[in-house]
Scaffold this motif. Structure first.
Motif, mmCIF file in Angstrom:
data_model
loop_
_atom_site.group_PDB
_atom_site.id
_atom_site.type_symbol
_atom_site.label_atom_id
_atom_site.label_comp_id
_atom_site.label_asym_id
_atom_site.label_seq_id
_atom_site.Cartn_x
_atom_site.Cartn_y
_atom_site.Cartn_z
ATOM 1 N N VAL A 176 -51.791 1.136 20.913
ATOM 2 C CA VAL A 176 -52.296 1.915 22.059
ATOM 3 C C VAL A 176 -51.771 1.330 23.366
ATOM 4 C CG1 VAL A 176 -54.364 2.587 23.316
ATOM 5 C CG2 VAL A 176 -54.346 2.688 20.828
ATOM 6 N N GLY A 177 -51.773 0.004 23.475
ATOM 7 C CA GLY A 177 -51.268 -0.635 24.685
ATOM 8 C C GLY A 177 -49.794 -0.347 24.913
ATOM 9 N N LEU A 178 -49.011 -0.335 23.819
ATOM 10 C CA LEU A 178 -47.582 -0.039 23.944
ATOM 11 C C LEU A 178 -47.364 1.399 24.407
ATOM 12 C CD1 LEU A 178 -44.683 -1.002 23.526
ATOM 13 C CD2 LEU A 178 -44.849 -0.256 21.132
ATOM 14 N N THR A 179 -48.173 2.325 23.862
ATOM 15 C CA THR A 179 -48.063 3.733 24.272
ATOM 16 C C THR A 179 -48.395 3.888 25.758
ATOM 17 O OG1 THR A 179 -48.683 4.453 22.036
ATOM 18 C CG2 THR A 179 -48.887 6.063 23.818
ATOM 19 N N ILE A 180 -49.461 3.212 26.202
ATOM 20 C CA ILE A 180 -49.842 3.271 27.616
ATOM 21 C C ILE A 180 -48.728 2.710 28.496
ATOM 22 C CG2 ILE A 180 -51.464 2.367 29.322
ATOM 23 C CD1 ILE A 180 -53.631 2.458 27.161
ATOM 24 N N HIS A 181 -48.113 1.622 28.031
ATOM 25 C CA HIS A 181 -47.016 1.017 28.787
ATOM 26 C C HIS A 181 -45.849 1.992 28.930
ATOM 27 C CE1 HIS A 181 -44.303 -2.037 30.319
ATOM 28 N NE2 HIS A 181 -43.450 -1.774 29.342
ATOM 29 N N GLU A 182 -45.500 2.680 27.857
ATOM 30 C CA GLU A 182 -44.407 3.659 27.914
ATOM 31 C C GLU A 182 -44.750 4.813 28.847
ATOM 32 O OE1 GLU A 182 -43.856 4.719 23.871
ATOM 33 O OE2 GLU A 182 -42.773 2.875 23.340
ATOM 34 N N GLU A 183 -46.033 5.269 28.796
ATOM 35 C CA GLU A 183 -46.451 6.344 29.692
ATOM 36 C C GLU A 183 -46.363 5.914 31.152
ATOM 37 O OE1 GLU A 183 -47.314 9.436 29.226
ATOM 38 O OE2 GLU A 183 -47.044 9.408 27.047
ATOM 39 N N LEU A 184 -46.758 4.684 31.425
ATOM 40 C CA LEU A 184 -46.679 4.177 32.798
ATOM 41 C C LEU A 184 -45.235 4.102 33.280
ATOM 42 C CD1 LEU A 184 -49.369 1.340 32.705
ATOM 43 C CD2 LEU A 184 -49.535 3.535 33.877
ATOM 44 N N LEU A 185 -44.337 3.674 32.399
ATOM 45 C CA LEU A 185 -42.921 3.623 32.781
ATOM 46 C C LEU A 185 -42.383 5.008 33.082
ATOM 47 C CD1 LEU A 185 -41.515 0.983 30.241
ATOM 48 C CD2 LEU A 185 -41.996 0.666 32.670
ATOM 49 N N ALA A 186 -42.786 5.996 32.232
ATOM 50 C CA ALA A 186 -42.325 7.365 32.457
ATOM 51 C C ALA A 186 -42.854 7.907 33.781
ATOM 52 C CB ALA A 186 -42.768 8.252 31.296
ATOM 53 N N GLN A 187 -44.142 7.652 34.057
ATOM 54 C CA GLN A 187 -44.717 8.124 35.319
ATOM 55 C C GLN A 187 -44.074 7.432 36.521
ATOM 56 O OE1 GLN A 187 -48.963 7.767 35.161
ATOM 57 N NE2 GLN A 187 -49.178 9.143 33.399
ATOM 58 N N GLU A 188 -43.767 6.155 36.347
ATOM 59 C CA GLU A 188 -43.102 5.434 37.429
ATOM 60 C C GLU A 188 -41.731 6.028 37.718
ATOM 61 O OE1 GLU A 188 -41.781 0.843 38.586
ATOM 62 O OE2 GLU A 188 -42.635 1.303 36.625
ATOM 63 N N LYS A 189 -41.033 6.431 36.653
ATOM 64 C CA LYS A 189 -39.718 7.055 36.818
ATOM 65 C C LYS A 189 -39.834 8.390 37.539
ATOM 66 C CE LYS A 189 -35.659 8.471 34.178
ATOM 67 N NZ LYS A 189 -35.062 8.616 32.817
ATOM 68 N N ILE A 190 -40.883 9.183 37.142
ATOM 69 C CA ILE A 190 -41.097 10.486 37.795
ATOM 70 C C ILE A 190 -41.411 10.302 39.275
ATOM 71 C CG2 ILE A 190 -42.635 12.489 37.868
ATOM 72 C CD1 ILE A 190 -42.918 12.215 34.829
ATOM 73 N N ILE A 191 -42.260 9.291 39.569
ATOM 74 C CA ILE A 191 -42.614 9.029 40.968
ATOM 75 C C ILE A 191 -41.387 8.613 41.769
ATOM 76 C CG2 ILE A 191 -43.932 7.487 42.468
ATOM 77 C CD1 ILE A 191 -46.117 7.472 40.328
ATOM 78 N N ASP A 192 -40.534 7.795 41.153
ATOM 79 C CA ASP A 192 -39.305 7.384 41.847
ATOM 80 C C ASP A 192 -38.417 8.589 42.140
ATOM 81 O OD1 ASP A 192 -40.110 4.768 41.857
ATOM 82 O OD2 ASP A 192 -39.011 4.235 40.017
ATOM 83 N N GLU A 193 -38.276 9.476 41.138
ATOM 84 C CA GLU A 193 -37.451 10.675 41.330
ATOM 85 C C GLU A 193 -38.040 11.567 42.424
ATOM 86 O OE1 GLU A 193 -37.248 12.480 37.526
ATOM 87 O OE2 GLU A 193 -35.809 11.030 36.701
ATOM 88 N N LEU A 194 -39.395 11.722 42.409
ATOM 89 C CA LEU A 194 -40.043 12.529 43.438
ATOM 90 C C LEU A 194 -39.834 11.926 44.822
ATOM 91 C CD1 LEU A 194 -41.867 14.915 44.159
ATOM 92 C CD2 LEU A 194 -43.842 13.448 43.708
ATOM 93 N N GLY A 195 -39.919 10.593 44.891
ATOM 94 C CA GLY A 195 -39.683 9.927 46.173
ATOM 95 C C GLY A 195 -38.266 10.150 46.666
ATOM 96 N N ASN A 196 -37.304 10.100 45.738
ATOM 97 C CA ASN A 196 -35.901 10.329 46.128
ATOM 98 C C ASN A 196 -35.709 11.754 46.631
ATOM 99 O OD1 ASN A 196 -35.190 7.708 45.414
ATOM 100 N ND2 ASN A 196 -34.703 8.294 43.286
ATOM 101 N N GLU A 197 -36.348 12.721 45.938
ATOM 102 C CA GLU A 197 -36.235 14.112 46.360
ATOM 103 C C GLU A 197 -36.876 14.315 47.734
ATOM 104 O OE1 GLU A 197 -37.886 16.571 43.360
ATOM 105 O OE2 GLU A 197 -36.299 16.162 41.887
ATOM 106 N N MET A 198 -38.024 13.659 47.943
ATOM 107 C CA MET A 198 -38.663 13.794 49.254
ATOM 108 C C MET A 198 -37.791 13.197 50.354
ATOM 109 S SD MET A 198 -42.665 12.995 48.350
ATOM 110 C CE MET A 198 -43.136 13.202 50.069
#
Length: 245
Positions: A176-198
């Protein structure tokens, strides 16, 4: 040298006090000639014998456990042997007293030589009784060790099962912890992409604003009015297009 706070010596002191009291009562039983009093004292002595025998048996069990790993309990083999010798001596005293009372129970104390002799027997602890007591203690120790070994095996088996269940739970939590870690990395990537677009959109908006400012600056007053009217007409058209179609 074992501490005076050693549980064995605490219990030993209590048992020794009980033995001293037992001997005092036994001495009264020897001396009295009153049948009623003699019977009452006999019951008291026999009850005391049973209580002390139980306490001595419990001490023997504790000694048997400690004898497996004496160093873990802060004692050595000599101390273990001394403790066994004391419990054997105490058991012999109690047994001799019990036998004396049972043999003389209900009889008149016309002959004090026999009770006195038994009392002396009690105090000097003959070797034959000592040997029998040692054999009795050995049998008790063997039985206790066997039962204790079985109990320890059951406890170890139960602990192994609990450890297996705990290991499975830990693995599940790790997954479960590994899955949460992967989800956090994915969300961090999305946030970075959104920041770049902004950032990109902000840069474009700044560029358009600068161009408009330049156009407004270069245009004449009439041209500015025409541009404002054109933009107003475009706004009205878009408003009608959005809300009335």
């Amino acid at each position: 040298m074992p501490s005076a706070q050693d549980p064995f010596y605490v219990v030993k002191e209590e048992v020794q006090e009980s033995i001293d009291k037992l001997q005092s009562t036994f001495h009264q039983w020897e001396k009295t000639s009153d049948t009623g009093e003699r019977e009452h004292l006999a019951k008291e002595v026999l009850a005391g014998c049973e209580s002390i025998e139980w306490q001595v048996d419990e001490l023997d069990k504790a000694i048997s456990v400690a004898s497996r790993e004496p160093s873990w309990y802060g004692i050595d083999e000599v101390e273990v042997e001394n403790r066994r010798r004391w419990t054997s001596s105490a058991r012999t005293q109690v047994r001799t007293t019990k036998q004396s009372v049972e043999a003389g129970k209900g009889s008149n104390t016309t002959n004090h030589a026999s009770p006195n002799g038994m009392h002396r027997e009690l105090m000097r602890l003959p070797d034959s009784h000592q040997t029998a007591s040692n054999q009795y203690a050995a049998r008790d120790n063997d039985d206790f060790i066997e039962s204790e070994s079985d109990r320890q095996m059951l406890l170890i088996k139960k602990q192994d099962e609990e450890l297996d269940e705990l290991s499975i739970s830990v693995q599940r939590i790790g997954g479960v912890g590994l899955t949460i870690h992967e989800e956090l990395l994915a969300q961090e990537k999305i946030i970075d992409e959104l920041g770049n677009e902004m950032d990109s959109t902000s840069n474009r908006l700044d560029f358009v604003q600068k161009k408009v400012a330049m156009v407004m600056k270069k245009a004449s007053a009439k041209g500015q009015i025409m541009m404002i009217l054109g933009l107003l007409a475009l706004f009205i058209f878009l408003f009608i297009l959005v809300f009335f179609t």
